[in-house]
Write a protein that holds these residues in place. Structure first.
Motif, mmCIF file in Angstrom:
data_model
loop_
_atom_site.group_PDB
_atom_site.id
_atom_site.type_symbol
_atom_site.label_atom_id
_atom_site.label_comp_id
_atom_site.label_asym_id
_atom_site.label_seq_id
_atom_site.Cartn_x
_atom_site.Cartn_y
_atom_site.Cartn_z
ATOM 1 N N THR A 2 0.848 -1.183 0.000
ATOM 2 C CA THR A 2 0.000 0.000 0.000
ATOM 3 C C THR A 2 0.888 1.239 0.000
ATOM 4 N N PHE A 10 -4.015 14.802 -1.497
ATOM 5 C CA PHE A 10 -4.713 15.251 -2.700
ATOM 6 C C PHE A 10 -5.119 16.723 -2.609
ATOM 7 N N VAL A 45 -5.572 8.804 -9.220
ATOM 8 C CA VAL A 45 -6.407 7.856 -8.473
ATOM 9 C C VAL A 45 -6.632 6.596 -9.293
ATOM 10 N N GLU A 46 -6.789 6.790 -10.606
ATOM 11 C CA GLU A 46 -7.099 5.648 -11.458
ATOM 12 C C GLU A 46 -5.876 4.800 -11.787
ATOM 13 N N THR A 47 -4.699 5.387 -11.827
ATOM 14 C CA THR A 47 -3.537 4.597 -12.258
ATOM 15 C C THR A 47 -2.577 4.219 -11.136
ATOM 16 N N PRO A 49 -2.887 3.231 -7.970
ATOM 17 C CA PRO A 49 -3.095 2.011 -7.176
ATOM 18 C C PRO A 49 -2.903 0.738 -8.000
ATOM 19 N N ARG A 50 -2.930 0.819 -9.311
ATOM 20 C CA ARG A 50 -2.764 -0.375 -10.130
ATOM 21 C C ARG A 50 -1.302 -0.718 -10.306
ATOM 22 N N TYR B 30 -8.830 6.718 -3.322
ATOM 23 C CA TYR B 30 -7.499 6.127 -3.413
ATOM 24 C C TYR B 30 -7.264 5.160 -2.261
ATOM 25 N N PHE B 33 -9.499 2.090 -2.618
ATOM 26 C CA PHE B 33 -9.013 1.177 -3.645
ATOM 27 C C PHE B 33 -7.865 0.337 -3.100
ATOM 28 N N ASN B 34 -6.954 0.976 -2.385
ATOM 29 C CA ASN B 34 -5.828 0.237 -1.815
ATOM 30 C C ASN B 34 -6.301 -0.799 -0.800
ATOM 31 N N ARG B 37 -7.778 -3.613 -2.739
ATOM 32 C CA ARG B 37 -6.728 -4.401 -3.380
ATOM 33 C C ARG B 37 -6.081 -5.350 -2.368
ATOM 34 N N LEU B 47 -4.651 -6.431 -12.496
ATOM 35 C CA LEU B 47 -5.296 -5.164 -12.101
ATOM 36 C C LEU B 47 -5.693 -4.328 -13.307
ATOM 37 N N GLY B 49 -6.150 -1.872 -16.309
ATOM 38 C CA GLY B 49 -5.807 -0.463 -16.468
ATOM 39 C C GLY B 49 -6.944 0.268 -17.136
ATOM 40 N N LYS B 50 -6.726 1.546 -17.325
ATOM 41 C CA LYS B 50 -7.699 2.377 -18.027
ATOM 42 C C LYS B 50 -7.573 2.100 -19.511
ATOM 43 N N GLY B 76 -12.281 1.155 -17.773
ATOM 44 C CA GLY B 76 -11.099 0.360 -17.474
ATOM 45 C C GLY B 76 -11.464 -1.117 -17.384
ATOM 46 N N TYR B 77 -10.468 -1.961 -17.312
ATOM 47 C CA TYR B 77 -10.748 -3.388 -17.206
ATOM 48 C C TYR B 77 -9.873 -3.997 -16.119
ATOM 49 N N MET B 78 -10.202 -5.230 -15.771
ATOM 50 C CA MET B 78 -9.506 -5.929 -14.696
ATOM 51 C C MET B 78 -9.865 -7.411 -14.822
ATOM 52 N N LEU B 98 -14.044 0.898 -9.981
ATOM 53 C CA LEU B 98 -14.920 0.421 -11.052
ATOM 54 C C LEU B 98 -16.343 0.936 -10.899
ATOM 55 N N ARG B 100 -18.791 3.664 -9.343
ATOM 56 C CA ARG B 100 -18.985 4.958 -8.704
ATOM 57 C C ARG B 100 -20.128 5.661 -9.420
#
Lengths: 411, 114
Positions: A2, A10, A45-47, A49-50, B30, B33-34, B37, B47, B49-50, B76-78, B98, B100
Motif C-alpha cells: 500500500t 490530494f 487515483v485511477e492509475t 493504485p494499479r 485512493y 481502492f488500496n 486491493r 489489475l 488499467g484504463k 477500465g478493465y480488470m 470500477l 462509482r
C-alpha cells in the motif's frame, strides 16, 4: 504494497499544482487550470493504485495537468478565443513560459497564489471562497458545508472572483513588490476569517472546524516564512491562531456540548500550541506595529497563561479589549470588555460599559448581547431583567450546543 | 478457479450522474481502492488499467465505416478469479475504481481452454 500518502495529499497537491500553473500560465486561466489539475488527480487515483506511486508524484501530476491544460487552451484557441490576441501581437499564452519565470521554488508559487486570491478588486467574501477553493483544495459542496452557506451562494461568490481573474492581462507578470505589500492586509483578513470560521462556527461539526483552523495556521505559517509576509501583523495573527487552537480540545464535553471558559479543564489545553503562540507573540512585539491581531493575541495569551479562571489577569484583558475597540471598533469587542470588567470590578461596572452604548440591531438580534446582559443582571441581583434577557438569548441561540451552554450559565 | 473479465461501463444518463470528485473525495477513493486491493489480493489476476481510444476491426476494410470509440463505454478493465459469477460480481462491486456514480461494472466469465 500500500502506498500510503499523507492524509491531505490530494487537497494539498491540488493547491500546489494550481499555484504553480497559475504562476506559469496566468491567473486569467485559473478556472481551466483547476479543471486540468482535477483531471490530473483523477488520473492519479485511477492509475497509481494499479501500479505504484511514481517516484516523484508532484512531477507526474504536474506533467499530466500541464498537458491537459495545454490541450484545453489550444482547443480554446482554435475556437478563436486567443487568435485575436495573437493577431494583436501578444505572445502566445500556450507555449511554455520562459525559464526565467520558473526560477522560483514551489513555495513562491503558493505565496503568489495567496496574493492572487486577495486581489482588492474582489469582494472579501469572494476572496475567502476562492482561497478555500484554490489554496485549500475544497470543492463547492465542501465550502458550502464549511461556511454554512448554500452551494448557489458559493458559486456566486466564486463567479465574482473568477470574473475579476479573467480580466487580468493575457500574460500577467508576477505581482510586483508594491502589489504584494498593498495586498498584505487583505491576506491577513482572509486568513483571519478562515480561522474564525473554524474556531467560532456554531454550526459545523468539530472535525470540520479543526480542519479550517489547521488550514489557516498552515497558510499563515507559510506567509511568515517569506520576506513579504514576515511582518509583526503576520506574527501576531499566527500567535492568536495558536493560542486559540490550544484551547480547542477543552471546548467540548464528551458528548459534543460546548463548555464555558470557566468550566474547561485547563489541563487539556495544548501546551505545544501555547508555546508556539507565545513564541510568535514575542516575534510580533519586534517592531513598532500594534495591530488588532496583537490585541486579540494578547487576550488569548492572558487566558492561556492564567492558572485558573479566577486568577486571570483581567486588568490586562481589559486593556487589550480597549486597544482592540480603538483599532477595530465593534460592539462585539465592547461586549467582551464588559465581561472582563465584570470579572475584574464587579457586575455593576460591567453593565455600565454596556449601558454606555446601545447594541446595534445586527448584534442585538444575536444571542450574545442578551446573554451577557442576563448574566450580569443576575449577578447584580436584578432577577427580573436577568430573566427577560435570558429568554431572548435562549430564543436566539443558533445551535443546540450553544443553547445548552447558555441555559446552564443563565439559570 | 474461473476467471472473470471486469469492464467498467458508464451508465445511461439518469442512473447517477458522473460527478467530479473533490480532492478529499479522491483521497478517500485512493485509500478505499488500496484497501480493496489488499483485501482481495488473492482474487486479483490482473489489475488491468484504463482503456484508451479504440476502434472496431471489421472483416472488410471500411475506412469510412462506423468507428466504435471504446472509451465512450468502458473506463477500465480488470481480471479477477472467483468461485462463481456472483462472487466475482460481489468483489468487483466493492471496487471503488470500477463502481462509482455514473459507472457500473460488467463481469464476464473467461472460458479457459480445456
Amino acid at each position: 504494497m500500500t502506498d500510503a500518502l499523507d492524509a491531505n495529499f490530494f487537497r494539498h497537491a491540488y493547491a500546489r499544482l494550481v499555484a504553480t500553473l497559475v504562476r506559469r500560465m496566468g491567473a486569467r486561466h485559473c478556472e481551466a487550470i483547476e479543471d486540468a489539475v482535477q483531471s490530473a488527480l483523477l488520473a492519479a487515483v485511477e492509475t497509481w493504485p494499479r501500479g505504484a506511486v511514481p517516484d516523484d508524484p508532484s512531477a507526474w501530476l504536474y506533467r499530466v495537468a500541464h498537458n491537459h491544460l495545454v490541450g484545453d487552451l489550444r482547443r480554446g484557441a482554435r475556437r478563436g478565443e486567443l487568435l485575436a490576441a495573437h493577431a494583436a501581437g501578444a505572445p502566445p499564452a500556450v507555449t511554455d513560459a520562459p525559464a526565467a519565470q520558473l526560477a522560483g521554488d514551489l513555495g513562491d508559487d503558493q505565496l503568489q497564489m495567496i496574493f492572487v486570491c486577495c486581489d482588492d478588486a474582489i469582494p472579501i467574501e469572494s476572496q475567502l471562497v476562492l482561497s478555500l477553493k484554490t489554496l485549500c483544495g475544497f470543492d463547492v459542496r465542501e465550502i458550502a458545508e464549511r461556511l454554512f452557506i448554500t452551494e448557489a451562494n458559493v458559486y456566486k461568490r466564486l463567479g465574482r472572483a473568477r470574473a475579476r481573474l479573467r480580466e487580468l492581462p493575457l500574460l500577467d507578470a508576477e505581482l510586483t513588490a508594491a502589489e504584494l505589500a498593498s495586498r498584505l492586509g487583505a491576506v491577513h483578513a482572509v486568513l483571519y476569517t478562515l480561522f474564525t470560521e473554524g474556531h467560532l462556527s456554531s454550526h459545523a461539526e468539530g472535525a470540520i472546524r479543526r480542519e479550517l483552523c489547521q488550514e489557516a495556521v498552515r497558510l499563515t505559517t507559510f506567509l511568515s516564512g517569506h520576506a513579504v509576509g514576515t511582518t509583526p501583523e503576520t506574527h501576531a495573527l499566527l500567535a492568536l491562531m495558536h493560542l486559540h487552537s490550544a484551547r480547542m480540545p477543552a471546548r467540548q464535553n464528551g458528548s459534543g456540548g460546548l463548555l464555558l471558559l470557566e468550566e474547561q479543564d485547563r489541563s487539556l489545553w495544548d501546551r505545544d500550541h501555547i508555546e508556539r503562540g507565545l513564541f510568535w507573540l514575542a516575534r510580533a512585539a519586534e517592531g513598532e506595529v500594534f495591530s488588532r491581531y496583537h490585541a486579540e493575541a494578547g487576550v488569548a495569551a492572558e487566558h492561556c497563561l492564567a492558572p485558573s479562571f479566577a486568577e486571570t489577569r483581567w486588568d490586562r484583558v481589559i486593556s487589550c479589549y480597549e486597544l482592540l475597540e480603538r483599532l477595530a471598533p465593534s460592539p462585539l469587542h465592547t461586549l467582551n470588555r464588559a465581561v472582563a470588567v465584570a470579572e475584574h470590578r464587579g457586575p455593576a461596572l460591567g453593565l455600565a460599559v454596556l449601558e454606555a452604548r446601545a447594541a446595534p440591531a445586527w448584534l442585538a438580534d444575536g444571542y450574545s448581547w442578551s446573554a451577557v446582559l442576563s448574566d450580569l443582571h443576575r449577578r447584580a441581583g436584578h432577577s427580573e431583567a436577568a430573566t427577560q434577557h435570558r429568554d431572548v438569548a435562549l430564543g436566539a441561540a443558533p445551535s443546540a450546543a450553544i443553547r445548552d451552554a447558555l441555559a446552564r450559565r443563565l439559570r | 478457479m474461473p476467471k472473470y473479465l471486469c469492464l467498467q461501463r458508464s451508465l445511461p444518463p439518469g442512473e447517477g450522474a458522473p460527478t467530479k470528485p473533490s480532492p478529499a473525495e479522491m483521497q478517500a477513493m485512493y485509500e478505499k481502492f488500496n484497501a480493496w486491493r489488499e483485501r482481495f489480493q488473492e482474487r486479483i489476476v490482473d489489475l488491468g488499467g484504463k482503456l484508451g481510444a479504440g476502434r472496431l476491426g471489421l472483416p472488410d476494410p471500411a475506412p469510412d465505416g462506423p468507428l466504435v470509440e471504446v472509451k465512450e463505454i468502458v473506463g477500465g478493465y480488470m481480471i479477477l478469479s472467483a468461485d462463481s459469477l456472483d462472487a466475482a460480481i460481489e468483489i468487483a462491486r466493492a471496487c471503488p475504481g470500477l463502481v462509482r456514480p455514473g459507472s457500473g461494472v460488467e463481469v464476464i466469465e473467461i472460458h479457459a481452454p480445456g
